[in-house]
Design a protein around this motif. Sequence first.
Motif, PDB file in Angstrom:
ATOM      1  N   LEU A 233       0.804  -1.220   0.000  1.00  0.00           N
ATOM      2  CA  LEU A 233       0.000   0.000   0.000  1.00  0.00           C
ATOM      3  C   LEU A 233       0.837   1.270   0.000  1.00  0.00           C
ATOM      4  O   LEU A 233       0.454   2.276  -0.612  1.00  0.00           O
ATOM      5  N   GLN A 234       1.965   1.254   0.684  1.00  0.00           N
ATOM      6  CA  GLN A 234       2.802   2.450   0.717  1.00  0.00           C
ATOM      7  C   GLN A 234       3.337   2.772  -0.678  1.00  0.00           C
ATOM      8  O   GLN A 234       3.323   3.933  -1.110  1.00  0.00           O
ATOM      9  N   ASP A 235       3.798   1.740  -1.384  1.00  0.00           N
ATOM     10  CA  ASP A 235       4.273   1.942  -2.754  1.00  0.00           C
ATOM     11  C   ASP A 235       3.127   2.355  -3.667  1.00  0.00           C
ATOM     12  O   ASP A 235       3.290   3.204  -4.552  1.00  0.00           O
ATOM     13  N   ALA A 236       1.967   1.745  -3.470  1.00  0.00           N
ATOM     14  CA  ALA A 236       0.797   2.082  -4.287  1.00  0.00           C
ATOM     15  C   ALA A 236       0.451   3.559  -4.132  1.00  0.00           C
ATOM     16  O   ALA A 236       0.203   4.265  -5.120  1.00  0.00           O
ATOM     17  N   GLU A 237       0.453   4.024  -2.880  1.00  0.00           N
ATOM     18  CA  GLU A 237       0.127   5.438  -2.648  1.00  0.00           C
ATOM     19  C   GLU A 237       1.114   6.361  -3.351  1.00  0.00           C
ATOM     20  O   GLU A 237       0.721   7.375  -3.946  1.00  0.00           O
ATOM     21  N   GLN A 238       2.391   5.998  -3.296  1.00  0.00           N
ATOM     22  CA  GLN A 238       3.414   6.830  -3.938  1.00  0.00           C
ATOM     23  C   GLN A 238       3.141   6.975  -5.435  1.00  0.00           C
ATOM     24  O   GLN A 238       3.183   8.093  -5.977  1.00  0.00           O
TER      25      GLN A 238
END
Length: 266
Positions: free
Chosen positions: A203-208
């Motif tokens: 999710l952190q990478d997705a948000e970026q």
Amino acid sequence: MIELTGDPKIDTQEVHYRRAAAAGNIDDMVRLGNVLFDKGHSQEAEMWYRRAAEQGSVDGMYNLANGLLRAGHEDEAARWYQRAAENRHAPSMAALGALLYNKKAPMDVVERWLRRAADVGDAKAQMLLGLLAFDAGRIQEAEPLLRAAADEDFEGAMYHLALIMAATGRSAEAERWYHRAADKGLPQAMNNLGVIHKTSGRLQDAEQWFRRSAEHGTIEAIYNLGDLLEQTGRTGEAEQWFRRGAAQGCSDSRARLARRQGRSDR
């Protein structure tokens, strides 16, 4: 009159090219045109390209056609591209095919010029042919053409190759190509890469990636970012992105705003 740049190498080159071009050296006419174009003197550059082209220089023809196309003179540009293409100049074949496609010429004519360029390894022609095959649903034909162009750093080819990989179950390779296209600055690839990361729980990478794409104005990414923010409890920021998406005509963002409004009215 020579306008000095302050760079001794460039200034010396221009003096040399002017003397040689004035003496009739066709290659130096083109080189002088290149120096002038880089300095922003497009009209004088065109004059030298035209002189070289009229004496048979395919590079002169190609550069002249590029300048004419930038100035909106499509018909004359097409004539010079064709003259160079008939002399087996691959970039001119590719440019002619692209121009004819934009002018809605018969597709067999468009593809003939693109194929001639692709057959001698022109990556732009390979990409354009691949995109035409992709749009026509000829995926097996499109894949090797797009792969060849992607290997030559064309981000559009990378993106469409990733679409093919994703559609045919090759998710790891799809991610790699989306990543390469996203690193080249392609907003839609950033969004699709975000989808892959979200689906796999990163999710952190997705948000970026959603955020980077959304900041470019990609409607799907604006919605996806809002959705992810809401799922992770950041409802205030999520609403801001949904409002931005709704203002750009995104029906999904409008629906999310309406649903939030309905909850707040209860």
